[in-house]
Design an enzyme around this catalytic site. Structure first.
Site, mmCIF file in Angstrom:
data_model
loop_
_atom_site.group_PDB
_atom_site.id
_atom_site.type_symbol
_atom_site.label_atom_id
_atom_site.label_comp_id
_atom_site.label_asym_id
_atom_site.label_seq_id
_atom_site.Cartn_x
_atom_site.Cartn_y
_atom_site.Cartn_z
ATOM 1 N N TRP A 129 0.759 -1.347 -0.014
ATOM 2 C CA TRP A 129 0.050 -0.058 -0.017
ATOM 3 C C TRP A 129 0.696 1.312 -0.031
ATOM 4 O O TRP A 129 1.809 1.272 0.869
ATOM 5 C CB TRP A 129 -0.780 -0.100 1.281
ATOM 6 C CG TRP A 129 -1.583 1.255 1.648
ATOM 7 C CD1 TRP A 129 -2.728 1.558 0.494
ATOM 8 C CD2 TRP A 129 -2.067 1.947 2.612
ATOM 9 N NE1 TRP A 129 -3.231 2.538 1.150
ATOM 10 C CE2 TRP A 129 -2.967 2.746 2.458
ATOM 11 C CE3 TRP A 129 -1.248 1.403 3.979
ATOM 12 C CZ2 TRP A 129 -3.452 3.501 3.434
ATOM 13 C CZ3 TRP A 129 -1.856 2.595 5.005
ATOM 14 C CH2 TRP A 129 -2.685 3.569 4.537
ATOM 15 N N ASP A 210 -1.466 -6.125 9.194
ATOM 16 C CA ASP A 210 -2.368 -4.938 8.779
ATOM 17 C C ASP A 210 -3.676 -5.420 8.047
ATOM 18 O O ASP A 210 -3.494 -5.914 6.836
ATOM 19 C CB ASP A 210 -1.504 -3.984 7.730
ATOM 20 C CG ASP A 210 -2.368 -2.538 7.426
ATOM 21 O OD1 ASP A 210 -3.247 -2.440 8.222
ATOM 22 O OD2 ASP A 210 -1.926 -1.898 6.477
ATOM 23 N N LYS A 245 -13.858 -0.419 5.662
ATOM 24 C CA LYS A 245 -14.281 -1.011 4.253
ATOM 25 C C LYS A 245 -15.415 -1.902 4.741
ATOM 26 O O LYS A 245 -16.492 -1.876 4.359
ATOM 27 C CB LYS A 245 -13.143 -1.675 3.717
ATOM 28 C CG LYS A 245 -12.166 -1.079 2.680
ATOM 29 C CD LYS A 245 -11.342 -0.330 3.570
ATOM 30 C CE LYS A 245 -10.487 0.710 2.503
ATOM 31 N NZ LYS A 245 -9.117 1.066 3.199
HETATM 32 C C1 LMR Z 1 -6.578 2.644 -0.771
HETATM 33 O O1 LMR Z 1 -5.689 1.804 -0.638
HETATM 34 O O2 LMR Z 1 -7.090 2.887 -1.631
HETATM 35 C C2 LMR Z 1 -7.297 2.905 0.721
HETATM 36 O O3 LMR Z 1 -6.887 1.996 1.741
HETATM 37 C C3 LMR Z 1 -7.535 4.292 0.788
HETATM 38 C C4 LMR Z 1 -6.164 4.960 1.513
HETATM 39 O O4 LMR Z 1 -6.396 5.440 2.345
HETATM 40 O O5 LMR Z 1 -5.585 4.939 0.598
#
Ligand code: LMR
Length: 396
Positions: A129, A210, A245
């Site tokens: 992420w 996570d 979510k």
């Molecule tokens: C995403 O990965 O799009 C979500 O978790 C929103 C974010 O805060 O990045």
């Protein structure tokens, strides 16, 4: 003071939502930020959440501070959801929870806590992420990326990941994604999870899980495997849990840091540090979302309704995966996107480059993140042909 302050580029995920909103083309397709959406592009308030909120508001007689660890009942409810009521860590009392402002807030607490106790580094499989590194670095942690997924070949690089993990020692932390890997959708199998946990037990590093999409892969029980197995077999585990979510509580910023300690006293000590870090940061989390979650999980009628709604959302994303794969194949892309059908959660990675993603956006109005993360919630029967044409065009 600010004479030399430069203007930063927008956030790679959140900035995309603005670009999409400003795009006037009626055929534009939003595959950006990780939120659930219906075919109409709406992120609905779940019915169980609306009812839970109503009950919370009706009962609420004061806006006085909540306890430092959050809305009453939230911590126990979220630990029970993640671990299961019969889990040894629950029964022995060696688990504790602190409500946090969303999964991001929980990660920030975890990062500062790990920095405070002298963790050497947090190791994360790449890609991850996009906010993991900035967030945890800002919390003082040192991040090291190791191979996890090959986007061009669409495979998990398990042997390389395992090799890297096998070199970690007791002062290291390994961040693992809960179910629904972000951005790849490629989760470890239960057997692979078992292997990684066995290495953690042997090498003595800490596992931080996570979990932001609990319930979106298979179901709430199956998706919790990684959390439950780690908590059962390892003396210490941290879990950062997001309710954004699976409860659709995005803007209420509702999450938790779950601490599994060697025993009840260790868990309490670690929790006291998490609370101390929160106090020096934002004092205490916003209570509203936590109160709603506690109300839902504590009311059998609402809990049942919530589980059904979550299962339906997860099913919609799975159906969208199939739809995309079938359309891609019919469009002449053969099996190039077939891996998408077997991945989990909202995201998959297209086998594209940043330049190809930019071309998809500029030429075709298709909005994907980074080098090709797509949110499958944005796919439906009426836009899938446009989407696969755009993918085929940039891949050709
Ligand atoms: C995403 O990965 O799009 C979500 O978790 C929103 C974010 O805060 O990045």
């Amino acid at each position: 003071m600010f004479a030399d302050t430069d203007l930063l580029a927008p956030d790679p995920i959140l900035g995309l939502s603005k670009l999409f909103a400003d795009d006037q083309r009626p055929t534009k397709i939003d595959l950006g930020v990780g939120v659930f959406r219906t075919k109409e592009g709406v992120t609905p308030i779940m019915k169980a959440v609306a009812e839970g909120e109503k009950r919370v508001t009706e009962k609420q007689a004061s806006k006085v501070y909540t306890p430092a660890d959050g809305a009453p009942g939230f911590g126990d409810a979220i630990m029970t959801l993640a671990l299961g009521a019969d889990h040894e860590a629950m029964k022995s009392g060696r688990s504790a929870a602190v409500q946090a402002p969303g999964g991001c807030g929980a990660l920030r607490l975890a990062g500062e806590l790990l920095t405070r106790v002298g963790a050497s580094k947090i190791v994360i499989g790449a890609p991850t992420w996009p906010n993991h590194k900035p967030l945890l670095t800002a919390a003082g942690a040192t991040i090291e990326m190791v191979p996890y997924y090959d986007a061009a070949a669409s495979v998990v690089l398990f042997d390389q990941f395992k090799d890297a993990v096998s070199k970690l020692g007791p002062s290291d932390v390994l961040l693992l994604h809960g179910a629904c890997h972000n951005p790849s959708g490629a989760d470890l199998s239960h057997e692979q999870i078992d292997e990684i946990i066995a290495i953690a037990a042997e090498r003595g590093f800490l596992v931080l899980i996570d979990s932001a999409y609990h319930g979106f892969a298979a179901d709430l029980e199956t998706d919790a495997y990684i959390i439950r197995a780690a908590a059962e077999r390892l003396p210490e585990v941290l879990v950062t849990y997001s309710c954004s979510k699976n409860f659709g509580l995005y803007r209420e910023r509702t999450g938790a840091l779950i601490i599994i300690g060697e025993d009840r006293d260790r868990a309490a000590a670690v929790k006291s540090h998490a609370l101390n870090i929160a106090r020096a940061n934002y004092s205490m989390p916003p209570a509203h979302g936590g109160a709603i979650v506690a109300e839902i999980l504590g009311s059998p009628d609402l809990a049942g309704a919530w589980r059904e709604e979550l299962a339906a959302m997860a099913e919609r994303v799975r159906a969208n995966r199939k739809l995309l794969v079938e359309a891609a194949s019919a469009h002449g892309l053969g099996n190039r996107l077939s891996y998408i059908a077997s991945q989990n959660g909202m995201f998959s990675l297209l086998p594209t480059t940043v330049e190809q993603v930019t071309a998809m956006r500029e030429k075709h109005g298709v909005y994907a993140v980074g080098a090709g993360r797509i949110n499958l919630c944005g796919v439906h029967e009426d836009n899938v042909e446009t989407l696969v044409s755009a993918v085929a065009d940039v891949l050709s």
